[in-house]
Design an enzyme around this catalytic site. Structure first.
Site, PDB file in Angstrom:
ATOM      1  N   GLY A  68     -11.346  21.220  50.520  1.00  0.00           N
ATOM      2  CA  GLY A  68     -11.943  21.370  51.842  1.00  0.00           C
ATOM      3  C   GLY A  68     -12.201  22.819  52.241  1.00  0.00           C
ATOM      4  O   GLY A  68     -13.053  23.085  53.094  1.00  0.00           O
ATOM      5  N   GLU A  69     -11.512  23.762  51.638  1.00  0.00           N
ATOM      6  CA  GLU A  69     -11.694  25.168  51.995  1.00  0.00           C
ATOM      7  C   GLU A  69     -12.987  25.692  51.399  1.00  0.00           C
ATOM      8  O   GLU A  69     -13.345  25.402  50.263  1.00  0.00           O
ATOM      9  CB  GLU A  69     -10.512  25.997  51.494  1.00  0.00           C
ATOM     10  CG  GLU A  69      -9.175  25.571  52.071  1.00  0.00           C
ATOM     11  CD  GLU A  69      -8.033  26.402  51.522  1.00  0.00           C
ATOM     12  OE1 GLU A  69      -8.320  27.508  51.016  1.00  0.00           O
ATOM     13  OE2 GLU A  69      -6.875  25.953  51.597  1.00  0.00           O
ATOM     14  N   SER A  70     -13.671  26.499  52.170  1.00  0.00           N
ATOM     15  CA  SER A  70     -14.983  27.008  51.749  1.00  0.00           C
ATOM     16  C   SER A  70     -14.869  27.897  50.515  1.00  0.00           C
ATOM     17  O   SER A  70     -15.734  27.864  49.629  1.00  0.00           O
ATOM     18  CB  SER A  70     -15.640  27.777  52.902  1.00  0.00           C
ATOM     19  OG  SER A  70     -14.819  28.875  53.295  1.00  0.00           O
TER      20      SER A  70
END
Length: 1440
Positions: free
Chosen positions: A655-657
Site C-alpha cells: 500500500g505504500e507509494s
C-alpha cells in the site's frame, strides 16, 4: 467470443483440362470422321453388351424421371419451339443418343453422363421439384454398382451442388432439395467404390461449407431436416477425419503446392446464409454469389476438368479451425423471422463440440504429427473448452468433458498445462457446491472425473506430472480429496452423487491394486538432500526411462513438500521460514537473491501479503530479490496489461507509494527488456503501468463516483513515450481491457486459480513451451506408495461411511471391493497402520462386536444382514491373505472370532495344528491305547459351545444360546438365514489363520500371539463365569496351535506363551478346563518342539517346573493326563534331552507320578524307557534316574512295579561299567574327573538301594537286598578305589544292617527274619568278594571288626521277643566260611605285636561271643588261652 463463425477457406478452383474427358472427346471425333469416310456398305456396329445395356437403361430411367418432373411443372414447356431451344432438354436428348450409340462403353467419361443432371441442378429456371429429381438421379448414379468410374466427376458434382439454384415453390419442396443435397455431398465425400478418394482439399472444404449452410438454413424448417442436416454434418466430419491416420502414409511431395494454395486463401471471406423467399424470386440455396461459381466449360464448349489431388491435412486444418470458430459465435445470423429460434447459447456450441469430438476421436494420436492441427488443439480449442466448461448447460459441460477425455487419451503428452488448467478451473470448481455450481454441474463434473479415474494410468500420471512439479498444483491430491469428501453423506441420506464419488475413489484404488505385481518394484530409498542445489533447475536425464524419472519425480515431490512446509513457517515468521529452508538445503547457507526470488515464485501456499511486503522493502537484499523475482517472468510479446496482471497475481501490491514505486520499476525494466516494440524506454513503461493501476482503481472502486473516460485516459498519458505520444489505438485497447477485466491487486491466497482469464491463458501457453515433458506412466507401481500415503486415510473413511449408510447390494459390493483393494495396496507397500485402521472399520460393520444388535436370534440376524456378511468375508479375507501386515488389528479380528465361537459357528479344526492328523492314530503302551491329548478325536469339538456338537449342531441351540426355554421349530426364513450364515463362515476360512500361521511375518505372528493372550484375559483364582473360562480356554488352544505350527520360530513366541501359561498355573487353585489345557498344552509344546530346537531344549524343559508347582488339588485331578504326556515326551525326545537341568525337570514329573494310583503306570513307563538297556542313561541324568527309580520302588501302588524299579536300579550298573571304561581310556585330568563322577554315581546307586532295603513290604525289601548285593559284587568293571569300598561299607552295608536290625521288632515290618538272613549273607559275600582288595588297607582291622560286630548283633537279635533260629544257624556258618578264607589267605594268623592288640586277638574276642567252637573248628590242634578282656571288649563293641 464476439467473432462470427470463421468460414472454411476454399482453395481456388483449377480449370485445367481433364485428360480423361479430352481423350473421350478425341475418340468421339475420330469415330465421327470414320463414319463419314466409311463406305455405305460397311457392316453394322456390334450390339451393346449386357452390362452396358443395363447401365444405359438405368441412366435412361433417370433421364425419364427428370423429364417427367419437368413436364409436370409446365413452366419450361409452354411452346414446342421452346422445347427445341431449351438447353436442358437438348442435353438430355443428346445423352439419350449417347447411351445407345456404339461409342458408349464402361470407359465413357462420367462427366458426360452427369452433365445434363448437373446443369439442371445449377439452373435457376427450374423449380424445387425438378432440382430434387435431378439430385436424386445424380445420387442414384453415384451409388450405382457397375463398371463406370465416377471419381473424375465427383468434383463437378460438388461444384454443382454448391451452386444449386432453384425456384422456391413451397417449404416441403425446399426441404426435399436440401435433403438431397446432403445425401449427394455425403456420397461424394465417400469416394469411389473401392474407397478411394475422389475429392481434393478445395472440394472437401466446399462440401463442408455447403453442408453447414444447409444446417444453418434448416434452423427455420422441420425437425426432420434439422436432425438430418446435423447427422450429415457429423458423417462428413467423420469420413474426413477418419482419413487423418492414413494421410502420413499417402502423402507425396506433389501435395505441397496444394497446401500452399490453401494457405494463400483469403481467410476473411464472408460466410452466411441468405434467406430464400417464397414466390418467384431465385437464389442459390447455399447463398454463394452466382459469380463465384466456377465454370465447367471453356469458351469452345468443351468440358474442362482438373487433376484430382486427394484431400489431406490442409482441408482438415481449415475444417477444424472453422469448427473452433463456431464456439466464438454469440448470436445467430440470417434466421428467418417467425421460425423456431434455436437456443443459440447451447445449440450451436453443442453442435460444434460434437463435431470436434468426432474429429478428435477419429484423428486420435495422428493429430500430434501435424503441427497446425496440434496448435489448434492446444490453443484455440482448449481456450474455448475452458470457457464452455463453465456453462450452465449440462449437455455442453458433458461434451466438453468428453472431448477432454479423448484429448487425454490421444494427446496428453502435448497438453500437460492445458490438462492442469482444466482440472483446476473446471472439475475442481464445478464438482463442489461451495463455488456456486448447480447440482447438475456437480453431477456432470463428477461423472467426468469418474470416467477419468477409470483410465488405468490417469491418477499416477497426475501425481507424477503435477503433484511432483513445484510449478503445478497438487492435482492428484486435490482430486482424491474431492472424491473422498464427495462420498461422505454428511447429515443426509446416500445420494447418487455420493455413490458416483465412491465409484471414482474405488476406481483409483483398484487401479493401484491392479498395478501391483505387474513389474519389478525397484528399491526406493528415502529421499534426502545432503547439499544445496537450485531446486528450480533440477532436471531429469530421461523422461521415458522409469529408472531415471521415478527417482527424479520423488525427489521433486520431496522438494515440493519441504517448500510447502517452509511456506508455512514463512507465513508465521519470514525469518524462521528462510532459516528452515536453509536447514533442509533448499536455500544456500548464505542467502542469495535468486534463490529467495525463486522460492517466492514457485512455492505454493505463501502469504502474498508477506511476499509483497518483502519485495517492496527498501533493504538492498530485498531490492535485489525483487529484481530477480521480476526476471523469472517471460513477458515477450505480451500486452502491458496482460503482463501486469500476471505479475501482480503472484503477490499483493504493497500500500505504500515507495514500495509500489520499487515494485513497478522492477516490472517496467523487465517488460521493456522483452517487449520494447511501442515503448521508447523503461520510464515510459513505468509511467504507463502507474496509469493502468490508477485507471483500474478508478474504474473498479465503488467509492469513485465519476469514472475516468477514454479521452481522460489518453489525455493523462500524453508525452510519456520519450516525449512523444503513444498510439491512440494502443491506449484505447488498454483502456477497454482494464474496464472489462479488473487487475486484482489483492490476489487469491494460496496457489493456483479457479478462473481462467485471458492473461492467465497467455501465461499458460508460454509455460507449456518450457515445462518439462509429460511423463507417461506404464503399469508399474513405482509411485503408488507415495500416492496411497496421501489418500489412504480419507479413502478408508469415505468408503467406510458409504458402506455404513448404503443399503443397495451393488453399492455394498463395491465398497467391499474397495476395502480389499486398499488392503492389497497396504500389504504390498508394508503400510501396517493403514491395514490396521481398515481392519478396525470392517470389524465394526460385521456386527459381531455389537451384542445388542444380535441379542435375539443372532445367527438369523447375521444371515439376514448382507452388510455384515460382506464385511465379515472381507475382514477374514484380509486376515488370511494379508495377515503378514496386520499388527494391532489382530485384537479386533480375534474379538470377531470369539463372538463366532460363542455362537457355535466356527469349524471344529480352528485350533488344530499342522501335525495333529499324525497324532490321531492311537499309541499303544504295554497293550493299552493311550488317549490323545488335545486331539479332536477325544475332545469336545473346538470352536463350538459345549451344548453343541459342531458347526452343524442343533439349529435350535444356534438360534438362542442364552435361554433354556422350549424353542419352537425354526421358520423357513430362519433356515435360509442360517444357511447363508454357514456359507459366509465357510468362505472366511478362519481356521487357515492359525493352521497356516507358519507363513506369517514374524512381527505379525508376534502380534497375533499377544492378541490371543490379551483376549484370554488375566486368569483369576476363581473363574467368574463359564463364558469367561470358555473364552480363555479357546484362546489358549489357539495360542498353543500357532506355537506348534511355528516350531522354527518358537524363540519368537516362547516367552509370551510361557508367561501366559505360568500365570494360569500359578493363579489356579481348583481344577478347571483352563489349567488342564495350559498344563497339557505346555507338555505338548515340549514334546513336539524338542527335536527341532536343541538350543531351546533346556528352556523348554525348565518350563515343566510349572507342572510341579500345581496346587495339590489340581495336580491330583490331572495327574494321569500329565503322566501320559510326560511319558510321550520321553518316548519321543529322550535322545534330545542332554542337560542335567532338562532331565531334572522331566524326572521330577515322573517321580511325582510314582505315588499316584492312576498316573504311576504312565510315569513308570517313561522311566523304564529311559533306563531299559541303558540306552538313554547319561551321566547327566543317572542320579535323577536312580532317585526316580527309588521312588517308584518305594511306591506302595503296586509291588510288581516296585520290584521292576529295583531291577532298573540294579541294571544301571552296566552304564557305570561302560563309563568307567571310557574314563580309563581318557587321558589326564579329564579321565580322573570322569572316574570320580562314576564313583559318586555308584555310591548314590548303592545308597538308593540301601534306602529301599528298609521297605516295609518284605517282597520289595528282600529284592532290594538282592539288588544291592548284585551291584556290590558285580561292580568289578567300575573304577572304584579302596576308599570307595570302605565308604560303601560304612554308608551302605553297615548302615543297611543296622537299620534292618533296628526295625526288626516293628509291627509294620513282617517276615523280617528272612530279610535279616539275606542281609547277613550280603555282608558275608561282599566282604569275602572284596577281601583281597581291602586286606592291605590300614583301616582293614576296623572294617573287619565292624563285620564281626554286626554278626554278633544279628545273632543276638530278637524278633518279636525271641531270637531267630535261622540266624543262629546261618551266622556261625557264614563266619566260619569267612575265617577259613582269611586263614587260607594268611590274613588271620597268630602273630606277636608290640605295643597293641593284634588282629588275631580282636578277631577271636568277637568270634567267641558269637560261637565259642569256631576257633577250634578253624584252627584245630591249637591251644587258646582265654582273654580276660574279652567280655569287656565285647561289651564295648556292642555299645559301639
Amino acid at each position: 467470443m464476439g467473432r462470427p463463425p470463421r468460414p472454411i477457406p476454399i482453395p481456388p478452383y483449377s480449370n485445367s483440362i481433364d485428360p480423361i474427358q479430352e481423350q473421350e472427346q478425341e475418340r468421339e471425333m475420330e469415330n465421327n470422321n470414320e463414319e463419314d469416310n466409311a463406305p455405305s456398305a460397311s457392316p453394322p456396329p456390334p450390339p451393346l453388351s449386357a452390362v452396358q445395356s443395363a447401365l444405359s437403361c438405368m441412366i435412361l430411367s433417370e433421364i425419364s424421371s427428370v423429364l417427367a418432373t419437368m413436364r409436370r411443372h409446365r413452366r419450361l414447356l409452354q411452346a414446342d419451339e421452346y422445347d427445341h431451344n431449351n438447353p436442358l432438354l437438348l442435353s438430355f436428348k443428346s445423352l439419350r443418343r449417347l447411351l445407345f450409340s456404339p461409342s458408349f462403353n464402361a470407359n465413357t467419361n462420367a462427366s458426360l453422363l452427369l452433365r445434363p443432371f448437373l446443369d439442371t441442378i445449377r439452373s435457376d429456371q427450374t423449380g424445387a421439384p425438378v432440382t430434387a429429381a435431378a439430385l436424386s438421379s445424380v445420387l442414384n448414379i453415384l451409388t450405382l454398382h457397375g463398371p463406370l468410374d465416377l471419381r473424375p466427376a465427383l468434383t463437378e458434382v460438388v461444384d454443382a451442388v454448391a451452386t444449386c439454384r432453384f425456384e422456391v415453390v413451397d417449404q416441403a419442396s425446399d426441404e426435399a432439395v436440401l435433403m438431397k443435397i446432403l445425401q449427394v455431398l455425403l456420397e461424394c465425400v465417400k469416394g469411389g467404390r473401392d474407397g478411394s478418394v475422389g475429392l481434393d482439399d478445395h472440394h472437401v472444404c466446399t462440401a463442408v461449407n455447403t453442408c453447414f449452410r444447409v444446417v444453418h438454413q434448416a434452423g427455420g424448417k422441420s425437425e426432420l431436416l434439422q436432425r438430418s442436416s446435423r447427422d450429415a454434418m457429423h458423417e462428413l466430419v467423420r469420413r474426413i477425419f477418419a482419413r487423418l491416420p492414413l494421410v502420413g502414409l499417402d502423402s507425396t511431395p506433389d501435395a505441397t503446392p496444394v497446401k500452399q494454395e490453401v494457405g494463400a486463401v483469403d481467410k476473411d471471406q464472408p460466410f452466411g446464409v441468405k434467406q430464400v423467399e417464397n414466390g418467384n424470386a431465385t437464389a442459390t440455396a447455399t447463398g454463394v454469389p452466382e459469380e463465384t461459381a466456377p465454370s465447367t466449360e471453356d469458351s469452345n464448349g468443351t468440358v474442362a476438368t482438373h487433376t484430382i489431388e486427394p484431400y489431406g491435412v490442409p482441408c482438415m486444418v481449415e475444417i477444424f479451425h472453422f469448427l473452433c470458430s463456431l464456439l466464438n459465435m454469440v448470436e445467430q445470423v440470417g434466421v428467418n423471422p417467425g421460425t423456431n429460434t434455436v437456443a443459440f447459447d447451447e445449440d450451436v456450441p453443442l453442435f460444434a463440440l460434437r463435431l470436434i469430438n468426432i474429429a478428435i476421436e477419429l484423428g486420435g494420436p495422428s493429430i500430434r504429427d501435424h503441427p497446425k492441427l496440434l496448435s489448434l488443439v492446444q490453443d484455440e480449442l482448449f481456450r474455448n473448452l475452458m470457457q464452455f466448461g463453465l456453462s450452465m448447460s449440462p449437455l455442453i459441460l458433458s461434451m466438453v468433458c468428453s472431448i477432454v477425455l479423448n484429448l487425454y487419451q490421444n494427446l496428453r503428452t502435448e497438453l500437460k498445462m492445458q490438462l492442469e488448467a482444466f482440472f483446476s478451473c473446471i472439475i475442481l470448481r464445478l464438482a463442489q457446491s461451495k463455488f456456486g455450481a448447480t447440482y447438475q454441474q456437480q453431477e456432470v463434473a463428477m461423472e467426468a472425473l469418474v470416467d477419468f479415474c477409470r483410465q488405468r494410468t490417469f491418477m499416477v500420471e497426475l501425481f507424477a506430472n503435477f503433484d511432483c512439479d513445484i510449478t503445478c498444483r497438487n492435482v492428484f491430491e486435490e482430486l482424491s480429496n474431492l472424491l473422498s469428501r464427495s462420498a461422505f453423506p454428511l447429515n443426509s441420506p446416500l445420494s447418487s452423487m455420493h455413490v458416483l464419488a465412491l465409484e471414482g475413489l474405488i476406481a483409483v484404488v483398484q487401479g493401484m491394486a491392479d498395478r501391483l505385481g505387474t513389474g519389478p518394484l525397484p528399491e526406493q530409498a528415502p529421499v534426502e538432500l545432503t547439499e544445496y542445489a537450485p531446486f528450480w533447475t533440477v532436471k531429469c536425464a530421461s523422461y521415458t526411462d522409469p529408472e531415471h524419472w521415478v527417482k527424479f519425480v520423488r525427489q521433486r515431490k520431496y522438494i515440493k513438500r519441504r517448500l510447502m512446509i517452509g511456506a508455512d513457517h514463512f507465513n508465521r515468521d519470514p525469518k524462521k521460514g528462510l532459516e528452515f529452508l536453509q536447514g533442509t538445503h533448499l536455500l544456500p547457507e548464505k542467502l542469495d537473491p535468486q534463490s529467495v526470488a525463486c522460492f517466492f515464485r514457485y512455492t505454493a501456499g505463501l502469504d502474498k501479503n508477506l511476499v509483497g511486503d518483502f519485495l517492496g522493502n527498501h533493504d538492498e537484499f530485498c531490492v535485489q530479490v525483487l529484481r530477480e523475482f521480476a526476471w523469472t517472468f517471460d513477458f515477450e510479446g505480451m500486452n502491458l496489461d496482460t503482463a501486469l496482471r500476471l505479475f501482480l497475481e503472484t503477490f499483493r501490491l504493497p500500500g505504500e507509494s515507495q514500495k509500489i514505486q520499487r515494485v513497478l520499476e522492477a516490472f517496467s525494466e523487465r517488460y521493456f527488456e522483452q517487449s520494447p516494440h511501442i515503448l521508447a524506454n523503461k520510464d515510459a513503461a513505468l509511467v504507463l503501468s502507474y496509469s493502468l493501476i490508477m485507471l483500474n482503481t478508478d474504474q473498479h472502486n465503488v467509492q469513485v463516483k465519476k469514472k475516468m473516460t477514454e479521452d481522460d485516459f489518453i489525455r493523462n498519458n500524453r508525452h510519456i513515450n520519450g516525449g512523444n505520444d503513444l498510439p491512440r489505438e494502443y491506449l484505447i485497447e488498454l483502456y477497454h481491457s482494464i474496464c472489462r477485466n479488473e487487475i486484482r491487486t489483492i490476489p487469491e491466497q494460496g496457489f493456483g486459480f479457479f478462473e481462467m482469464s485471458p492473461s492467465r491463458w497467455v501465461d499458460l501457453m508460454r509455460r507449456s513451451k518450457t515445462t518439462p515433458p509429460y511423463i507417461v506412466c506404464g503399469s508399474w507401481p513405482h509411485l503408488d506408495r507415495d500416492m496411497f500415503a496421501v489418500m489412504s486415510g480419507p479413502a478408508i473413511a469415505a468408503v467406510a461411511v458409504v458402506f455404513d449408510h448404503a443399503e443397495n447390494a451393488e453399492v455394498l459390493s463395491t465398497c467391499a471391493d474397495g476395502f480389499l483393494a486398499i488392503a492389497k495396496i497396504s500389504a504390498f507397500h508394508h503400510l501396517e497402520d493403514v491395514l490396521d485402521d481398515l481392519v478396525v472399520s470392517l470389524c465394526k460393520f460385521t456386527t459381531l462386536l455389537s451384542v445388542s444388535a444380535m441379542a435375539d436370534e443372532p445367527v438369523t440376524a447375521f444371515g439376514d444382514d448382507l452388510k455384515a456378511r460382506l464385511a465379515t468375508e472381507a475382514l477374514f479375507l484380509i486376515a488370511t491373505r494379508y495377515g503378514d501386515f496386520v499388527r494391532t488389528g489382530w485384537r479386533n479380528i480375534l474379538d470377531c472370532i470369539l463372538r463366532l465361537h460363542k455362537l457355535g459357528l466356527l469349524p471344529a479344526r480352528v485350533a488344530s495344528d499342522a501335525a495333529e492328523d499324525a497324532e490321531l492314530a492311537p499309541e499303544v503302551v504295554q497293550g493299552k491305547p493311550l488317549p490323545s491329548s488335545l486331539s479332536s478325536s477325544n475332545m469336545q469339538v473346538m470352536g463350538t459351545p459345549r451344548r453343541s456338537s459342531g458347526l452343524m449342531g442343533r439349529f435350535s441351540q444356534l438360534l438362542s444360546l442364552d435361554t433354556e426355554e422350549p424353542r419352537s421349530q425354526p421358520t423357513e426364513q430362519q433356515l435360509v438365514a442360517h444357511q447363508r450364515t454357514l456359507q459366509t463362515i465357510q468362505k472366511c476360512r478362519i481356521e487357515s489363520i492359525f493352521t497356516e500361521s507358519k507363513f506369517l511375518n514374524a512381527d505379525s505372528l508376534l502380534q497375533l500371539a499377544r492378541a490371543l493372550i490379551w483376549a484370554a484375559g488375566r486368569p483369576q483364582k476363581m473363574v467368574n463365569s463359564s463364558d469367561d473360562e470358555d473364552t480363555a480356554v479357546f484362546c489358549l488352544e489357539l495360542l498353543i496351535a500357532i506355537t506348534l505350527n511355528n516350531r522354527d520360530r518358537i524363540v519368537l513366541l516362547w516367552q509370551g506363551v510361557y508367561e501366559h501359561i505360568s500365570n494360569i498355573v500359578q493363579s489356579t487353585v481348583m481344577p478347571c478346563a483352563l489349567v488342564e489345557k495350559a498344563v497339557l498344552g505346555l507338555l505338548r509344546i515340549c514334546q513336539r518342539l524338542l527335536p527341532y530346537k536343541e538350543n531351546l531344549a533346556d528352556e523348554l524343559l525348565r518350563s515343566l517346573q510349572l507342572v510341579a508347582k500345581l496346587d495339590a488339588r489340581v495336580a491330583d485331578a490331572y495327574c494321569e493326563r500329565i503322566a501320559l504326556e510326560v511319558s510321550r515326551l520321553v518316548h519321543a525326545n529322550a535322545s534330545h534331552i542332554r542337560s542335567q537341568a532338562g532331565w531334572r525337570a522331566v524326572m521330577v514329573l515322573l517321580s511325582i507320578t510314582a505315588r499316584h494310583q492312576e498316573a504311576s503306570e504312565h510315569g513308570f513307563d517313561g522311566l523304564k524307557f529311559i533306563m531299559m538297556d541303558g540306552e538313554h542313561i547319561t551321566p547327566a541324568n543317572y542320579a535323577l534316574c536312580v532317585e526316580a527309580s527309588r521312588l517308584f520302588a518305594e511306591s506302595r501302588v503296586e509291588v510288581d512295579r516296585s520290584v521292576r524299579a529295583l531291577d532298573l536300579l540294579a541294571g544301571s550298573v552296566s552304564c557305570l561299567t561302560k563309563w568307567s571304561k571310557e574314563a580309563k581310556e581318557a587321558v589326564g585330568e579329564e579321565g580322573e574327573k570322569m572316574a570320580e563322577a562314576v564313583r559318586e554315581m555308584w555310591l548314590r546307586l548303592a545308597q538308593a538301594l540301601r534306602k529301599t532295603c528298609l521297605d516295609p513290604r518284605d517282597e520289595v525289601r528282600n529284592h532290594a537286598l538282592s539288588c544291592l548285593q548284585k551291584i556290590l559284587i558285580g561292580s568289578d568293571g567300575v573304577c572304584l578305589l579302596s576308599a570307595s569300598w570302605l565308604q560303601a561299607f560304612d554308608l551302605v552295608v553297615f548302615a543297611t544292617l543296622d537299620d534292618l536290625l533296628e526295625n526288626a521288632s516293628q509291627k509294620d515290618y513282617r517276615n523280617m527274619e528272612t530279610s535279616l538272613v539275606i542281609a547277613v549273607k550280603l555282608l558275608s559275600k561282599v566282604y569275602l568278594h572284596l577281601l583281597p582288595d581291602l586286606f592291605g588297607l590300614s583301616s582293614f582291622c576296623k572294617l573287619w571288626l565292624g563285620v564281626l560286630s554286626r554278626m554278633e548283633k544279628f545273632i543276638k537279635a530278637k524278633i518279636r521277643g525271641k531270637r531267630s533260629e535261622r540266624l543262629q544257624e546261618v551266622i556261625p556258618d557264614l563266619l566260619r566260611n569267612i575265617l577259613m578264607v582269611m586263614k587260607d589267605k594268611g590274613i588271620l594268623a597268630k602273630r606277636s605285636t608290640i605295643g597293641g592288640d593284634s588282629l588275631w586277638e580282636l578277631t577271636w574276642l568277637h568270634v567267641n561271643n558269637i560261637s565259642s567252637s569256631l576257633q577250634a573248628e578253624v584252627f584245630p590242634g591249637q591251644d587258646f588261652e582265654p582273654d580276660p578282656r574279652r567280655r569287656d571288649l565285647g561289651g564295648s563293641e556292642n555299645q559301639e
